[in-house]
Design an enzyme around this catalytic site. Sequence first.
Site, PDB file in Angstrom:
ATOM      1  N   GLU A  19      70.126  62.102  50.449  1.00 60.01           N
ATOM      2  CA  GLU A  19      68.702  62.274  50.745  1.00 60.01           C
ATOM      3  C   GLU A  19      67.950  62.786  49.519  1.00 60.01           C
ATOM      4  OE1 GLU A  19      66.817  61.508  53.196  1.00 60.01           O
ATOM      5  OE2 GLU A  19      68.228  60.943  54.775  1.00 60.01           O
TER       6      GLU A  19
ATOM      7  N   GLY B 197      65.165  65.995  52.473  1.00 58.50           N
ATOM      8  CA  GLY B 197      66.223  65.968  53.484  1.00 58.50           C
ATOM      9  C   GLY B 197      66.018  64.827  54.444  1.00 58.50           C
TER      10      GLY B 197
ATOM     11  N   GLU C 204      64.926  60.635  47.770  1.00 61.41           N
ATOM     12  CA  GLU C 204      63.554  61.122  47.839  1.00 61.41           C
ATOM     13  C   GLU C 204      63.023  61.637  46.513  1.00 61.41           C
ATOM     14  OE1 GLU C 204      63.402  62.297  52.540  1.00 61.41           O
ATOM     15  OE2 GLU C 204      63.624  63.904  51.087  1.00 61.41           O
TER      16      GLU C 204
ATOM     17  N   PRO D 166      65.593  75.321  69.083  1.00 64.28           N
ATOM     18  CA  PRO D 166      64.815  74.259  69.714  1.00 64.28           C
ATOM     19  C   PRO D 166      63.351  74.525  69.388  1.00 64.28           C
ATOM     20  CG  PRO D 166      65.555  75.848  71.351  1.00 64.28           C
ATOM     21  CD  PRO D 166      66.176  76.251  70.052  1.00 64.28           C
TER      22      PRO D 166
ATOM     23  N   GLU E  11      55.320  62.058  47.262  1.00 60.21           N
ATOM     24  CA  GLU E  11      55.270  62.801  46.000  1.00 60.21           C
ATOM     25  C   GLU E  11      56.472  63.729  45.973  1.00 60.21           C
ATOM     26  OE1 GLU E  11      51.694  65.402  44.054  1.00 60.21           O
ATOM     27  OE2 GLU E  11      51.208  64.182  45.810  1.00 60.21           O
TER      28      GLU E  11
END
Lengths: 235, 235
Positions: B62, B46, B66, B83, B115
Amino acid sequence: MPHTYEYPRPSVTVDACIFTMHGDDLAVLLIKRKGQPFKGHWALPGGFVEKNEALEKAAARELAEETGLTGVAFEQLAAFGDPGRDPRGHTVSIVFFTFIHAEAAIVHAGDDAAEAAWHPLRTLPLDAAPRAGAHRLAFDHARILTLARHRLQERLRDPSRESSFQLVPQHFTLTELQRVYEAVLGHAIDKRNFRARFLGRGIVEPVAAQRTGKHRPAQLYRWTVPKRRARARAN
Amino acid sequence: MPHTYEYPRPSVTVDACIFTMHGDDLAVLLIKRKGQPFKGHWALPGGFVEKNEALEKAAARELAEETGLTGVAFEQLAAFGDPGRDPRGHTVSIVFFTFIHAEAAIVHAGDDAAEAAWHPLRTLPLDAAPRAGAHRLAFDHARILTLARHRLQERLRDPSRESSFQLVPQHFTLTELQRVYEAVLGHAIDKRNFRARFLGRGIVEPVAAQRTGKHRPAQLYRWTVPKRRARARAN
DNA sequence: TCAAAAGTGTTGGCTGTACACCCATGG
DNA sequence: CCATGGGTGTACAGCCAACACTTTTGA
């Protein structure tokens, strides 16, 4: 006091989709927008998430500010983030929804809203292509509302799922509960089947009180204490 | 090139929770983080949403960057915005999930990941309180993963719901399909009941081919053409 | 011939749905 | 006494779950 970041960031907002009964209709709480964009259009209560504010808290805060409703337990519906859904720029909105019973549904317009009112869903332009000239809902709120109604329907259809919805007050008659199911699901339900389901499975239990009215008094019920039904699954 | 706004904004990220079969286990695609925070910890693929980028597109981008995985159809899981869930500051993450069959599940580490690898869920520390010293998942990804697995289970349990999951390749044996269900649901399923369900309701249909192997050949099936089952509801 | 996976039916319980009449109350 | 809403039981269909043995193939 400006805030500067290395990369651009979408705005993050929350919206609240609160359903209740309005007569025999399913209704949703909307506010009339006081400012641009969509000034004068009806919209879901909502607004910007503040610094280090949890999403659900932000939704509760905005709901309280705009409509006076407090103490509402939400479920998350989904996040909406299509570019273009807000003319001010890229905005991601996380939408929460719930159902509250009519007694809890007293609202008033807050500072950011010209008006706050319950709208029966059948009076709203929820079609994908609302007729031209009609005052359609602000932003993509028609689509959001449609999805929220579907989710609410799914939740009522599945008796094994626990919900935080306040479908009825603490004590209620089975007819009142049935009216809620009928309004949400959008069709009539057979009275005997409905009652057999809730009584036979011990989901509700009678209390020692009746509701009197113009006609035959009705037995009052409450949710059975744990209000939690396990569902065994082996295969 | 800094970006300045009148009010503070949370960061907006997306994460992708991709399940597949790994032997007889349900596995999830994780990347080992190259940078801080949580450097060296495993995390869901992500990253940050770009300017005017739709959420699902951001998740797909993403994921491709990745892990090299492309062409994945997502469903939205939920938004996570507490939060404190990201030590860098207030971050809202919208999580997408899906299931892809093993043939489509070839991955390699991209630029932002040290990885990328499939991890059987039973090898991951998903408890609320993982043992001290253990390399727990980055951020709140253990919680996210737990929720994603529950949602995946719910989706497979409900035969009336359409899904975009690629549980199996185009042609498959019923045993292969059953292995997927067993891995996701976490328990053995009776073979006769399983087959009767899919065949009796016309959900799958045989094709003129068999899978040969070390033992008795198995009939191959495909999803029935519309792959869409209506569900009548009157009461 | 053996090991391993493929394939095949019946039964009982539960849940959903269809369906019609009497009862208690206030006006 | 009547209009209005409250309250009740049965029967069929579909789905889920439990349950054991035979067939085909390669080694």
